[in-house]
Scaffold this active site. Structure first.
Site, PDB file in Angstrom:
ATOM      1  N   SER A  12       0.988  -1.238   0.060  1.00 25.27           N
ATOM      2  CA  SER A  12       0.081   0.071   0.052  1.00 25.27           C
ATOM      3  C   SER A  12       0.959   1.156   0.092  1.00 25.27           C
ATOM      4  CB  SER A  12      -1.025   0.023   1.192  1.00 25.27           C
ATOM      5  OG  SER A  12      -0.183  -0.331   2.375  1.00 25.27           O
ATOM      6  N   LYS A 110       9.794   0.869   8.536  1.00 27.79           N
ATOM      7  CA  LYS A 110       9.353   1.265   9.906  1.00 27.79           C
ATOM      8  C   LYS A 110       9.748  -0.230  10.699  1.00 27.79           C
ATOM      9  CE  LYS A 110       6.762   5.231   9.061  1.00 27.79           C
ATOM     10  NZ  LYS A 110       5.638   6.004   9.107  1.00 27.79           N
ATOM     11  N   LYS A 196       6.582   3.218  17.467  1.00 28.72           N
ATOM     12  CA  LYS A 196       5.278   3.569  17.683  1.00 28.72           C
ATOM     13  C   LYS A 196       4.163   2.512  17.239  1.00 28.72           C
ATOM     14  CE  LYS A 196       4.695   4.364  13.048  1.00 28.72           C
ATOM     15  NZ  LYS A 196       3.617   3.470  11.999  1.00 28.72           N
ATOM     16  N   THR A 253      -1.087   6.596  14.137  1.00 26.11           N
ATOM     17  CA  THR A 253      -1.167   5.123  14.057  1.00 26.11           C
ATOM     18  C   THR A 253      -1.764   4.662  15.273  1.00 26.11           C
ATOM     19  OG1 THR A 253       1.240   5.135  12.994  1.00 26.11           O
ATOM     20  CG2 THR A 253       0.651   3.105  13.604  1.00 26.11           C
ATOM     21  N   VAL A 284       2.091  -7.406   6.531  1.00 25.79           N
ATOM     22  CA  VAL A 284       3.101  -7.455   7.596  1.00 25.79           C
ATOM     23  C   VAL A 284       2.568  -6.579   8.795  1.00 25.79           C
ATOM     24  CG1 VAL A 284       5.432  -7.463   8.539  1.00 25.79           C
ATOM     25  CG2 VAL A 284       4.978  -8.378   6.266  1.00 25.79           C
TER      26      VAL A 284
END
Length: 338
Positions: A12, A110, A196, A253, A284
């Site tokens: 995405s 990340k 985060k 998030t 994932v």
């Protein structure tokens, strides 16, 4: 003049960033290892597994041939899950050596590598020869792909010790809805972006359990405190964590259903088993793996991260979530400034 940019990773975020760059009048080649996905994107300009109902620019070209994607590329943007980044980087290095190219590398990954606890830029630096890369720039901040796809106003950070390189990336991505700031704190940007996701799982779990806004605010605030503690222990600038790649990324998030980490936590809060959550997500869930790496790293550095420790016990030791919350709330009282 347009610049050729290779984007490695057609999930995405990778595909939406590639589409954004096409909209900025750049020549973009998107790489995916999935040949069926490549055919679908080139023929119908859709990516249904990751971005349902979104139509990509017909000028965005996809390929399953990495060499084709990166040939003559001035920039290479890597948007690969942490656990696959080293392998892809190693393959990329072989191609760059063969083609004798030296692009500017950008990554939007990340997470922390399991066992080594390395950040993405460290992994890239180890896998890609210095002679075949310029600087490595981190692109991070509060930026759900779904929102960027519809051109919602978004602000992110381009972080690099060499601010000239960060400014090149700033110019490359910036437009009237996507604003890029620069920062020279790579460590802080990468720790903020990785950690985060752990707090987002916790925030989702709280909502799944029926807790309200007060609980979520407490979790986000104290979660930021421990993210900062670990980052600073490794040399990050503490002010980075009140910026876009810190509190900005954490807030979006930990409060949005667009976050796969929040959705995973929500399912756990509703009683779903971890194995079922992982299998039905279809993407994932970085926070699950980062929780283990961050917990182990904090133990080694003697950094207090009670929320991360609690989530580690839930995810990896089978502790009941309500028990974990009770234990967190009944810890010895302390100062907020500790």
């Amino acid at each position: 003049m347009s610049k050729k940019i290779a984007v490695l990773g057609a999930g995405s975020w990778g595909s939406v960033l590639a589409n954004l760059l096409v909209g900025n009048n750049e020549e973009v080649m998107l790489w995916s290892r999935d040949s069926e996905q490549v055919v679908t994107m080139n023929r119908w300009h859709i990516n249904p597994q990751y971005m349902k109902d979104f139509k990509y620019s017909p000028d965005l070209k996809a390929t399953d041939d990495m060499e084709e994607a990166v040939r003559d590329a001035e920039y290479i943007l890597m948007v690969i899950p942490t656990k696959g980044l080293r392998e892809v980087a190693g393959n990329l290095n072989k191609i760059l050596v063969k083609l004798d190219q030296k692009p500017l590398l950008i990554h939007a990954t990340k997470g922390l590598e399991q066992e080594t606890y390395k950040r993405p830029s460290q992994m890239l630096a180890e896998e890609i020869d210095e002679d075949h890369r310029q600087d490595i720039v981190v692109l991070s901040g509060p930026s759900h792909a779904e929102d960027v796809a519809i051109q919602d106003m978004t602000a992110v950070t381009a972080a690099c010790a060499n601010l000239t390189a960060a400014e090149r990336v700033q110019k490359l991505f910036s437009n009237n809805f996507f604003r890029v700031y620069t920062n020279d704190d790579v460590i802080g940007a990468e720790f903020g972006g990785a950690l985060k996701n752990i707090i987002a799982i916790g925030a989702g779990a709280l909502q799944g359990l029926g807790y309200k806004d007060n609980a979520r605010a407490a979790l986000i605030t104290r979660g930021l405190a421990e993210i900062r503690r670990l980052g600073v222990a490794f040399g990050a600038n503490p002010f980075t964590f009140i910026g876009l790649s810190g509190v900005g990324d954490l807030v979006v998030t930990a409060t949005s259903k667009n976050s796969r980490n929040w959705r995973a936590g929500y399912q756990l809060g509703q009683g779903r088993q971890l194995e079922d959550v992982i299998s039905n997500m279809g993407m994932v869930i970085e926070g699950i793996y980062t929780a283990k790496a961050a917990y182990e790293l904090a133990q080694k550095r003697n950094v207090k991260m009670p929320i991360t420790e609690a989530l580690y016990r839930v995810l990896y030791e089978g502790e009941d979530i309500e028990t974990a919350i009770t234990n967190l709330m009944s810890r010895k009282a302390t100062s907020e400034m500790e």
